[in-house]
Design a protein around this motif. Structure first.
Motif, PDB file in Angstrom:
ATOM      1  N   LEU A   1      37.612 158.714   0.000  1.00  0.00           N
ATOM      2  CA  LEU A   1      37.282 157.264   0.182  1.00  0.00           C
ATOM      3  C   LEU A   1      38.310 156.281   0.726  1.00  0.00           C
ATOM      4  O   LEU A   1      38.160 155.659   1.505  1.00  0.00           O
ATOM      5  CB  LEU A   1      36.453 156.799  -1.008  1.00  0.00           C
ATOM      6  N   SER A   2      39.242 156.535  -0.042  1.00  0.00           N
ATOM      7  CA  SER A   2      40.370 155.810   0.188  1.00  0.00           C
ATOM      8  C   SER A   2      41.035 155.941   1.565  1.00  0.00           C
ATOM      9  O   SER A   2      41.509 155.279   2.286  1.00  0.00           O
ATOM     10  CB  SER A   2      41.481 155.564  -0.978  1.00  0.00           C
ATOM     11  N   ALA A   3      41.043 157.156   1.700  1.00  0.00           N
ATOM     12  CA  ALA A   3      41.932 157.840   3.021  1.00  0.00           C
ATOM     13  C   ALA A   3      40.792 157.372   4.215  1.00  0.00           C
ATOM     14  O   ALA A   3      41.101 156.877   5.320  1.00  0.00           O
ATOM     15  CB  ALA A   3      41.781 159.330   3.292  1.00  0.00           C
ATOM     16  N   LEU A   4      39.662 157.377   3.997  1.00  0.00           N
ATOM     17  CA  LEU A   4      38.288 156.867   5.219  1.00  0.00           C
ATOM     18  C   LEU A   4      38.622 155.242   5.525  1.00  0.00           C
ATOM     19  O   LEU A   4      38.638 155.066   6.465  1.00  0.00           O
ATOM     20  CB  LEU A   4      37.128 157.127   4.797  1.00  0.00           C
ATOM     21  N   VAL A   5      38.913 154.776   4.437  1.00  0.00           N
ATOM     22  CA  VAL A   5      38.964 153.039   4.382  1.00  0.00           C
ATOM     23  C   VAL A   5      40.234 152.927   5.313  1.00  0.00           C
ATOM     24  O   VAL A   5      40.312 152.067   6.071  1.00  0.00           O
ATOM     25  CB  VAL A   5      38.913 152.473   2.962  1.00  0.00           C
ATOM     26  N   ILE A   6      41.556 153.706   4.890  1.00  0.00           N
ATOM     27  CA  ILE A   6      42.435 153.613   5.515  1.00  0.00           C
ATOM     28  C   ILE A   6      42.270 153.867   7.203  1.00  0.00           C
ATOM     29  O   ILE A   6      42.895 153.015   8.056  1.00  0.00           O
ATOM     30  CB  ILE A   6      43.594 154.344   4.894  1.00  0.00           C
TER      31      ILE A   6
ATOM     32  N   GLN B   1      47.964 146.325   1.234  1.00  0.00           N
ATOM     33  CA  GLN B   1      48.449 146.801   2.693  1.00  0.00           C
ATOM     34  C   GLN B   1      49.245 148.239   2.320  1.00  0.00           C
ATOM     35  O   GLN B   1      50.414 148.291   2.091  1.00  0.00           O
ATOM     36  CB  GLN B   1      49.159 145.931   3.256  1.00  0.00           C
ATOM     37  N   PRO B   2      48.611 149.462   3.003  1.00  0.00           N
ATOM     38  CA  PRO B   2      49.386 150.639   2.529  1.00  0.00           C
ATOM     39  C   PRO B   2      50.559 150.710   3.337  1.00  0.00           C
ATOM     40  O   PRO B   2      51.532 151.253   2.878  1.00  0.00           O
ATOM     41  CB  PRO B   2      48.363 151.494   3.208  1.00  0.00           C
ATOM     42  N   HIS B   3      50.695 150.290   4.473  1.00  0.00           N
ATOM     43  CA  HIS B   3      52.012 150.286   5.102  1.00  0.00           C
ATOM     44  C   HIS B   3      53.095 149.428   4.598  1.00  0.00           C
ATOM     45  O   HIS B   3      53.981 149.758   4.822  1.00  0.00           O
ATOM     46  CB  HIS B   3      51.684 149.768   6.750  1.00  0.00           C
ATOM     47  N   ILE B   4      52.720 148.673   3.807  1.00  0.00           N
ATOM     48  CA  ILE B   4      53.953 147.915   2.987  1.00  0.00           C
ATOM     49  C   ILE B   4      54.057 148.380   1.691  1.00  0.00           C
ATOM     50  O   ILE B   4      55.130 148.787   1.148  1.00  0.00           O
ATOM     51  CB  ILE B   4      53.352 146.312   2.852  1.00  0.00           C
TER      52      ILE B   4
ATOM     53  N   GLN C   1      51.422 151.843  11.044  1.00  0.00           N
ATOM     54  CA  GLN C   1      50.167 152.215  10.772  1.00  0.00           C
ATOM     55  C   GLN C   1      49.764 153.365  11.283  1.00  0.00           C
ATOM     56  O   GLN C   1      48.963 154.261  10.571  1.00  0.00           O
ATOM     57  CB  GLN C   1      49.312 150.941  11.582  1.00  0.00           C
ATOM     58  N   LEU C   2      50.399 153.973  12.335  1.00  0.00           N
ATOM     59  CA  LEU C   2      49.892 155.193  12.603  1.00  0.00           C
ATOM     60  C   LEU C   2      50.549 156.359  11.748  1.00  0.00           C
ATOM     61  O   LEU C   2      49.801 157.162  11.481  1.00  0.00           O
ATOM     62  CB  LEU C   2      50.805 155.543  13.910  1.00  0.00           C
TER      63      LEU C   2
ATOM     64  N   TRP D   1      43.446 143.131   8.024  1.00  0.00           N
ATOM     65  CA  TRP D   1      44.132 142.612   6.994  1.00  0.00           C
ATOM     66  C   TRP D   1      43.268 142.294   5.758  1.00  0.00           C
ATOM     67  O   TRP D   1      43.301 142.492   4.512  1.00  0.00           O
ATOM     68  CB  TRP D   1      44.858 141.377   7.176  1.00  0.00           C
ATOM     69  N   ALA D   2      42.035 141.865   6.023  1.00  0.00           N
ATOM     70  CA  ALA D   2      40.853 141.598   4.920  1.00  0.00           C
ATOM     71  C   ALA D   2      40.494 142.837   4.361  1.00  0.00           C
ATOM     72  O   ALA D   2      40.242 142.886   3.192  1.00  0.00           O
ATOM     73  CB  ALA D   2      39.760 140.565   5.668  1.00  0.00           C
ATOM     74  N   GLY D   3      40.347 143.770   5.219  1.00  0.00           N
ATOM     75  CA  GLY D   3      39.579 145.152   4.713  1.00  0.00           C
ATOM     76  C   GLY D   3      40.421 145.742   3.799  1.00  0.00           C
ATOM     77  O   GLY D   3      40.240 146.201   2.763  1.00  0.00           O
ATOM     78  N   PHE D   4      41.831 145.704   4.155  1.00  0.00           N
ATOM     79  CA  PHE D   4      43.063 146.451   3.006  1.00  0.00           C
ATOM     80  C   PHE D   4      43.034 145.508   1.803  1.00  0.00           C
ATOM     81  O   PHE D   4      43.084 146.058   0.677  1.00  0.00           O
ATOM     82  CB  PHE D   4      44.136 146.590   3.714  1.00  0.00           C
ATOM     83  N   GLY D   5      43.237 144.189   2.110  1.00  0.00           N
ATOM     84  CA  GLY D   5      43.282 143.427   0.830  1.00  0.00           C
ATOM     85  C   GLY D   5      42.139 143.261  -0.072  1.00  0.00           C
ATOM     86  O   GLY D   5      42.455 143.431  -1.211  1.00  0.00           O
ATOM     87  N   ALA D   6      40.976 143.521   0.545  1.00  0.00           N
ATOM     88  CA  ALA D   6      39.788 143.503  -0.530  1.00  0.00           C
ATOM     89  C   ALA D   6      39.537 144.856  -1.174  1.00  0.00           C
ATOM     90  O   ALA D   6      39.191 144.943  -2.316  1.00  0.00           O
ATOM     91  CB  ALA D   6      38.322 143.204   0.104  1.00  0.00           C
TER      92      ALA D   6
END
Length: 507
Positions: free
Chosen positions: A126-131, A249-252, A356-357, A416-421
């Protein structure tokens, strides 16, 4: 673009690709490819985190927003500066320690699965799909920004410019993985910082000083001088809410995980905070002074660079406010310096796209391919799966970016909102609350992601004009707590939590 500027620009691109080639020979396994073997020093970690965070938004989006609507847009910068500092202060050390303690996790989905002992793999998938979902849009925003730069600088068609930018970034990310991304981001971060300091200072000098710029802007529109005039509480809260996005934010977050030691966090925090605050100031002043400069100076030469100037209410203004930094680089500087400044814009764009890539490709290789389909896949095989995923994801992002009217800021704000939330509340509670459960984590990701999708796209008007990150973050936080209180993590999970907390205090 003049020949000298073009040569400078090309030399920079070749240097970035060269770093990719060098790091190719230092990338031996998946851990090296997605986390650099946890070898980053504080300076590289701080600047690469900042550069991957800010993207073309810092040199194109924010100056353009200030140019178009005035200082009221500066609230966003305030929220971002506070959020970035708090992320370094509270998340960085704890995440660095906990990901190593929890089976040496190398991605965020990997950490969440190990943290909650989720043998079903549902949390990881699930978390990978959101990413993958939100990073595709985020990467697309960078592709749009890169295309705008190449279009304005080289006189290329939008589609041609889009493909050139994509090929360069994919090239060095594909070759060198995380180390190439981190070191190119470090160089790009330095370049962005210098550009944002130099450009507004030179522009102010040309204008005759700060007072002349303020007077000119005041005559154009007095509301541009004020952070609160003409802006409502919902708009201010929406802008400040951008700071909440940092925690997810995964990339941060991956930069924190890649630090060579948790003891490097204080130094990295200082470097990162100074870089960000001064960089944001530079971006704000670039947009502010730009409005005064374009309206009062002879800028007819810009037409030769493909930058359109139009007349509105008796004033000459840029047709596309997001090109104000590009305009200054062409108006004020020697061709060599102009080439370096244009490279700084490309740096801002590339430093985010590459990160991100990389995170997206690691989600495919580690969190789908290895976890579900090929549990015994070799390290070399996983690295190549990551590289193939990089190309595929980039192609999808390019397709989304094909529309030349695409808004960089809209695409960025959505992702940004998607990852933050989806991840922000979960990361914070995972690091600081022993009572959080796997079911709470699952529900939190779903509630956060769905709120962002529904709030902005389905609902509108009144309270629904609030930036979707804020309600998404709050609803996700509440959902995690409520569901977690209905159960309890087992003793093994609690013991590992205590171990990570103890090590964090000792470092």
């Amino acid at each position: 673009m003049g020949l000298t500027t073009l040569i400078t620009f090309i030399v920079y691109l070749i240097a970035m690709l060269a770093i990719g080639v060098i790091m190719y020979y230092r990338t031996n396994n998946l851990s090296d490819y997605v986390l650099g073997g946890r070898s980053l020093g504080p300076g590289v970690a701080a600047l690469s985190a900042g550069a991957s965070d800010m993207s073309g938004w810092l040199l194109l989006g924010l100056p353009g927003a200030i140019y178009a609507t005035g200082m009221s847009e500066a609230w966003m910068a305030v929220g971002l500066a506070i959020g970035a500092y708090l992320n370094w202060q509270f998340v960085a050390k704890r995440l660095r320690v906990y990901t190593e303690v929890s089976n040496n996790s190398i991605t965020i989905p990997d950490f969440l699965e190990n943290r909650f002992r989720d043998k079903s793999h549902i949390l990881r998938v699930l978390s990978a799909l959101v990413i993958l979902l939100f990073f595709t849009f985020y990467t697309s925003s960078g592709m749009v920004a890169g295309a705008k730069l190449f279009e304005a600088s080289f006189g290329l068609s939008y589609q041609t410019a889009l493909w050139i930018g994509a090929i360069v970034v994919v090239g060095y990310t594909l070759l060198g993985g995380f180390l190439a991304v981190a070191w190119t981001d470090f160089i790009q971060g330095l370049l962005m910082f210098l550009a944002l300091i130099v450009v507004p200072i030179v522009a102010l000098t040309q204008m005759g000083g700060w007072e002349s710029a303020v007077q000119a802007v005041g005559e154009i529109d007095p509301t541009h001088l004020n952070m609160v005039q003409g802006i409502g509480i919902i708009a201010i809260l929406s802008s400040l809410a951008w700071g909440l996005g940092y925690f997810g934010q995964p990339h941060i977050l991956v930069r924190f995980m890649a630090l060579r030691s948790a003891k490097d966090v204080p130094k990295a925090r200082l470097i990162g905070t100074v870089w960000m605050v001064l960089g944001l100031y530079g971006a704000i002043f670039t947009g502010f002074v730009g409005l005064a400069f374009i309206s009062t100076q002879d800028v007819s030469v810009l037409s030769g660079f493909g930058i359109q100037v139009v007349e509105e209410n008796g004033l000459q203004v840029l047709a596309d406010p997001e090109k104000i930094f590009i305009a200054f680089s062409q108006l004020l500087f020697h061709p060599v310096i102009a080439g370096i400044l244009l490279a700084a814009i490309l740096s801002a764009i590339m430093s985010t796209i590459d990160s991100q890539l990389l995170v997206s490709s690691s989600a495919v290789a580690e969190d789908f391919y290895k976890a579900i389909f090929r549990k015994k896949a070799s390290e070399v095989e996983l690295v190549w799966i990551g590289r193939i995923a990089t190309v595929v994801i980039a192609l999808i992002a390019v397709i989304i970016a094909m529309n030349p009217d695409s808004s960089v800021l809209d695409l960025v704000s959505y992702a940004w909102a998607g990852f933050g939330a989806a991840f922000g509340p979960l990361i914070l509670l995972s690091l600081f609350w022993k009572g959080i459960t796997r079911n709470g984590a699952l529900v939190g990701i779903l509630v956060g992601a769905v709120t962002v999708i529904v709030w902005g796209d389905v609902l509108s008007g009144g309270i629904f004009d609030l930036y979707e990150l804020l309600p998404g973050f709050l609803f996700s936080l509440i959902a995690i707590v409520v569901v977690s209180l209905l159960g309890r993590p087992d003793s093994e999970i609690e013991a590992e939590f205590d171990q990570a907390a103890k090590i964090s205090k000792e470092n």
